[in-house]
Design a protein around this motif. Sequence first.
Motif, short mmCIF file in Angstrom:
data_model
loop_
_atom_site.label_atom_id
_atom_site.label_comp_id
_atom_site.label_asym_id
_atom_site.label_seq_id
_atom_site.Cartn_x
_atom_site.Cartn_y
_atom_site.Cartn_z
N SER A 194 38.00 46.82 49.11
CA SER A 194 38.80 46.61 47.91
C SER A 194 38.37 47.56 46.80
O SER A 194 39.22 48.11 46.08
CB SER A 194 38.67 45.15 47.45
OG SER A 194 39.39 44.93 46.25
N GLU A 223 39.83 51.01 47.41
CA GLU A 223 41.26 51.06 47.05
C GLU A 223 41.40 51.16 45.53
O GLU A 223 42.27 51.87 45.01
CB GLU A 223 41.99 49.81 47.58
CG GLU A 223 42.08 49.75 49.10
CD GLU A 223 42.90 50.91 49.66
OE1 GLU A 223 43.86 51.35 48.98
OE2 GLU A 223 42.59 51.38 50.77
N LYS A 229 40.62 54.70 44.53
CA LYS A 229 41.69 55.63 44.92
C LYS A 229 42.88 55.49 43.98
O LYS A 229 43.54 56.48 43.64
CB LYS A 229 42.09 55.38 46.37
CG LYS A 229 41.05 55.86 47.37
CD LYS A 229 41.57 55.87 48.80
CE LYS A 229 41.68 54.48 49.35
NZ LYS A 229 42.04 54.47 50.79
#
Length: 593
Positions: free
Chosen positions: A442, A445, A448
């Motif tokens: 998580s 992500e 990113k």
Amino acid sequence: MMRLFDFLKLHQKWLLAIFSLIVVPLVVYTYLSYAKMADMAKKQTIQLAEKTTGRTASELGFLTASSINALDILSLDRNMNEMLSQNPDEHPIPLQLRDYANIVNFANTLERNKDFYRVRLYVRDDFVYANDHVNLFGLSQALSEQWGEDLTRSGQNAHWFIPQEDENADGTPPLVSVARKMLNLDNFTRTNGVIRIDILQSTLTDKLTDTKITDGALVYLQNVQGQIIARSDPELGPEGLPAAKEWLSLPANEWNTRRIGNTSVMLSHRAVEGSDWSLVTVVPVKEVLAGITALRNQLIAILLSIVLFAYFLAYLASKAGTKKIKHLIKRMKKVQSGDLNVIISRYGKDELGELVENFNYMIVKLTGLMNEHVQLGIALRSADLRTLQSQINPHFLYNSLDLINCTAIEHQVPDITKMVRALTKYYKIGLSKGMNIVSLESELEHAKAYVQIMNMRYADAVEFNIDIDTSLLCCRIPKITLQPLVENAILHGILEKENKRGTIRLTGRRDHAAIRLFLEDDGIGIPANKLGTLFSHNAHDLQQAESGIGIQNTHDRLRLAYGEAFGLNLKSEPGRGTIVEIRFPGDSGFEDK
């Protein structure tokens, strides 16, 4: 001394009293008795050694005197002088053979002395009898030997020496020899020859062996050149012989104690008349004191028995008086190690019982204070974590809204949808339904999504590469750990470069029970003077505070969550980039409170 006595334990004071009254007097008495007996044993040994070495020195003096007297008889004999003074070229051979018989007869007469092994005459090589190699030898042979050169150089009437080993090649036993020149009685400037008397070395060895007063004693003869003439144990060679410097500095005919190597010895030396020899006697002190040492060991055994018995009595007495105190001390030591379950249920009504009662009261109060402290610590820890996290979210929210506004103005709506979607993903992951601990997947992500937003703003200025094993993606980590570090790498690293473009690479591995992530950028780096202050809570200027808040807060959050062994570690090289190491437990056990 009294202050030292106060620091002793009770049973140690009992032992000290027993030692003072019983053991110390016995030790002193044993020591004084042994010293007195040892002194008496040394005196008796010295008296015996004086008697034996004096007798041996007299015998050796008689031997040297008889040897020199025999040399004088041969040198001063008129007939011998006339025979050896003849000119070999003018003296007929029959007469020379007659002289040879007379000379051999004379030598054989001297050899009847039990101490003489052989009598040798070195005459002019021109005589027909000059080399029978029994009693007569060529004068050139003597002058070519080392002892012949020493005799000529010394100018002494008699010269003592040990023949060279090659003279014993024909099976002749080891010898000790004395030689002198035979001068022409009619013309003292001329030499008729050299006389030499050989004595068996074993003759001297037997006399020295009889001088030994103990098995380990050593008696030997040594000349002024340091050469060993004979010793009581010839099979040992030079082993055990003290250097000449050990005894030359000592007065003659006196006994002194010296340490040679690891051995203490009694040592004495005296001159042997008629030679340059010294008679040296070495007696190990341990052999002199052998009998006394056995008695001392018996006394020590008795003393140890008394000490053990006294210790046993003192132990029983101290144990009876200190049982309750030791029990209380054990409970106190448990408190020192953190165990507060140490209430003592049974205690008397005396002073010691009152002490135990006060101890129990102290433990009850201490337990209450510890529980209160733990609850306060939990509340403070939770508040610190949330406070640190709240410092980051508003900071990024302001930048994101500003970015949306700029994008809408510049691109006239086309990319707003894309931007909003990225921003929605960013906040959705960031909020994590109120959880403070999320999976590493998580967090990746989340990071990113942030890089995607920044690339929309700065025209794909950042390349973000992730190389982490999938087995680590399920590991738990405090949320919003990576994003502040990525933000710092972009804003204060890559965008500070002239081309405002760069790469961020995120790798990771498991190191035993810990997870180590490495965030590496190729930005401008951090100066050395600034690198050391990033984790400091006192920023020197506003710019430094802005660039370091994300790093500092993330570091503090990790340390508060997992302890001092975890957090961030920075390495940077100006002009080449920065590496941030993130260290957290692989299975932290951290609970979201």
